[in-house]
Design a protein around this motif. Structure first.
Motif, short mmCIF file in Angstrom:
data_model
loop_
_atom_site.label_atom_id
_atom_site.label_comp_id
_atom_site.label_asym_id
_atom_site.label_seq_id
_atom_site.Cartn_x
_atom_site.Cartn_y
_atom_site.Cartn_z
N TYR A 169 4.47 1.79 27.69
CA TYR A 169 4.37 2.49 26.41
C TYR A 169 3.62 3.81 26.53
O TYR A 169 3.57 4.58 25.59
N GLU A 179 -2.65 -6.65 21.48
CA GLU A 179 -1.76 -7.15 20.44
C GLU A 179 -0.95 -6.03 19.80
O GLU A 179 0.22 -6.19 19.48
N VAL A 180 -1.59 -4.87 19.63
CA VAL A 180 -0.89 -3.72 19.04
C VAL A 180 0.22 -3.25 19.97
O VAL A 180 1.35 -2.97 19.53
N ILE A 181 -0.07 -3.19 21.26
CA ILE A 181 0.95 -2.76 22.22
C ILE A 181 2.09 -3.77 22.28
O ILE A 181 3.27 -3.39 22.30
N ARG A 182 1.76 -5.07 22.27
CA ARG A 182 2.82 -6.09 22.29
C ARG A 182 3.70 -6.00 21.06
O ARG A 182 4.91 -6.18 21.13
N ASP A 183 3.10 -5.73 19.90
CA ASP A 183 3.89 -5.58 18.67
C ASP A 183 4.80 -4.36 18.73
O ASP A 183 5.96 -4.42 18.31
N ARG A 184 4.30 -3.26 19.26
CA ARG A 184 5.10 -2.04 19.35
C ARG A 184 6.26 -2.19 20.31
O ARG A 184 7.37 -1.71 20.05
N VAL A 185 6.00 -2.83 21.45
CA VAL A 185 7.05 -3.00 22.44
C VAL A 185 8.02 -4.10 22.01
O VAL A 185 9.20 -4.05 22.33
N GLY A 186 7.53 -5.09 21.26
CA GLY A 186 8.39 -6.17 20.79
C GLY A 186 8.46 -7.34 21.75
O GLY A 186 9.54 -7.86 22.03
N VAL A 223 -6.45 1.03 22.85
CA VAL A 223 -5.46 0.38 22.01
C VAL A 223 -5.44 -1.09 22.39
O VAL A 223 -5.36 -1.43 23.57
N HIS A 277 0.23 4.25 27.40
CA HIS A 277 -1.18 4.19 27.05
C HIS A 277 -2.01 3.83 28.29
O HIS A 277 -1.51 3.19 29.21
N ARG A 294 1.20 -1.51 28.85
CA ARG A 294 0.47 -0.26 28.58
C ARG A 294 1.13 0.90 29.30
O ARG A 294 1.34 1.97 28.73
#
Length: 107
Positions: A6, A17-24, A14, A8, A3
């Motif tokens: 990124y 899971e959304v943050i993990r997907d964005r960061v990869g 947020v 946030h 978080r």
């Protein structure tokens, strides 16, 4: 940590899971399983008289368990992981094949 990385905060609401997907980044559960199976491969490749076999792979039958649900042991969790990932433990003897089998790809 992701978080903060990124940009946030918890107030942004947020989902993780959304943050993990964005960061990869791969899910934590898969990474823990990968590390557990990597250690299992190390134990399997050691000679049978190695000290690591004394405490890890021996079953003790005369131990009295507490009431309630029994604790999940390391070998039971490894058996579950092998079953979930559809891997046989004989592959662990070949290091390169084992690493390919337990690799968790980053999204």
């Amino acid at each position: 940590m992701l978080r903060w990385f990124y940009g946030h905060t918890r107030k942004d609401r947020v989902q993780n899971e959304v943050i993990r997907d964005r960061v990869g980044v791969a899910p934590i559960e898969e990474k823990l399983t990968q590390h557990r199976l990597r250690w299992f491969g190390h134990v399997q490749r050691r000679p049978p008289d190695a000290p690591v076999h004394n405490g890890v792979l021996e079953q003790v039958d005369n131990v009295k368990r507490d009431r309630g649900r029994p604790k999940l042991t390391w070998d039971e969790s490894v058996k579950r992981d092998l079953n979930d990932w559809h891997i046989s433990k004989e592959i662990a003897l070949d290091r390169s094949a084992w690493r390919l089998a337990i690799n968790v790809p980053e999204p």
